[in-house]
Design a protein around this motif. Structure first.
Motif, PDB file in Angstrom:
ATOM      1  N   TYR A 139       4.128  -0.960   4.970  1.00  0.00           N
ATOM      2  CA  TYR A 139       3.736  -0.770   3.578  1.00  0.00           C
ATOM      3  C   TYR A 139       4.088   0.658   3.196  1.00  0.00           C
ATOM      4  CZ  TYR A 139       1.216  -5.076   4.302  1.00  0.00           C
ATOM      5  OH  TYR A 139       0.908  -6.383   4.599  1.00  0.00           O
ATOM      6  N   ILE A 140       5.041   0.813   2.289  1.00  0.00           N
ATOM      7  CA  ILE A 140       5.475   2.134   1.852  1.00  0.00           C
ATOM      8  C   ILE A 140       4.575   2.594   0.710  1.00  0.00           C
ATOM      9  CG2 ILE A 140       7.360   3.424   0.778  1.00  0.00           C
ATOM     10  CD1 ILE A 140       9.283   1.634   2.392  1.00  0.00           C
ATOM     11  N   VAL A 141       4.076   3.817   0.817  1.00  0.00           N
ATOM     12  CA  VAL A 141       3.175   4.379  -0.189  1.00  0.00           C
ATOM     13  C   VAL A 141       4.000   4.874  -1.372  1.00  0.00           C
ATOM     14  CG1 VAL A 141       1.511   6.224  -0.647  1.00  0.00           C
ATOM     15  CG2 VAL A 141       1.475   5.021   1.550  1.00  0.00           C
ATOM     16  N   MET A 142       3.624   4.455  -2.561  1.00  0.00           N
ATOM     17  CA  MET A 142       4.285   4.913  -3.783  1.00  0.00           C
ATOM     18  C   MET A 142       3.595   6.176  -4.318  1.00  0.00           C
ATOM     19  SD  MET A 142       6.591   2.636  -3.900  1.00  0.00           S
ATOM     20  CE  MET A 142       7.330   2.803  -5.499  1.00  0.00           C
ATOM     21  N   SER A 143       2.263   6.162  -4.359  1.00  0.00           N
ATOM     22  CA  SER A 143       1.458   7.294  -4.830  1.00  0.00           C
ATOM     23  C   SER A 143       0.164   7.329  -4.039  1.00  0.00           C
ATOM     24  CB  SER A 143       1.088   7.138  -6.307  1.00  0.00           C
ATOM     25  OG  SER A 143       2.221   7.081  -7.117  1.00  0.00           O
TER      26      SER A 143
END
Length: 154
Positions: A139-143
């Protein structure tokens, strides 16, 4: 081993809150804020360190400012506990900031920070090469809206 809470009074909790906000404050300034002498504050901080309440005094580094712009959480599925423990071979990989065993659909949760997607792909390869790892989900963090440690008053 069960985690046992330390015995903290109200002054300890105020001191911890002040240190969590800015650990560079002098003992004199901290003492003024909680109405104690600097030596009394120093003694409390030493006790809190000795008791493991304060585990470290560190600088919070902005990952983007040091070129690690991609923050991700990686769930790792393993075959069994022995396989899960094999992940500890990655404990010194600097891109892995946190490693937790978890309950639920996966076995281990990693917090990782890399320079770019290629770095994440390389790290996932290292994880998947470990015997007993069944797979990963990333899961890539956007903010990031909130990031903090435990509140000493709760």
């Amino acid at each position: 081993m069960r985690h046992q809470p330390a015995k903290l009074d109200e002054i300890d909790r105020k001191l911890l809150a002040l240190l969590a906000e800015d650990s560079t404050q002098s003992y004199a300034d901290l003492g003024e804020a909680i109405h104690l002498s600097a030596p009394a504050v120093h003694d409390r901080v030493k006790r809190l360190k000795r008791d493991g309440v304060i585990r470290a005094t560190v600088a919070k580094i902005d990952g983007c400012k040091v070129g690690r712009t991609l923050l991700a959480f990686v769930l790792v599925n393993t075959k069994n506990l022995v396989s899960t423990k094999r992940l500890l071979t990655l404990a010194n990989v600097p891109e892995i900031e946190e490693m937790h065993t978890v309950a639920g659909d996966s076995c281990v949760l990693l917090k990782v920070r890399v320079r770019e997607t290629e770095g994440l792909e390389e790290l996932l390869g290292k994880i998947q090469d470990i015997e007993g790892v069944d797979g990963t989900r990333s899961y890539i963090v956007m903010s990031t809206f909130v990031e903090r440690g435990p509140d000493p008053y709760l």
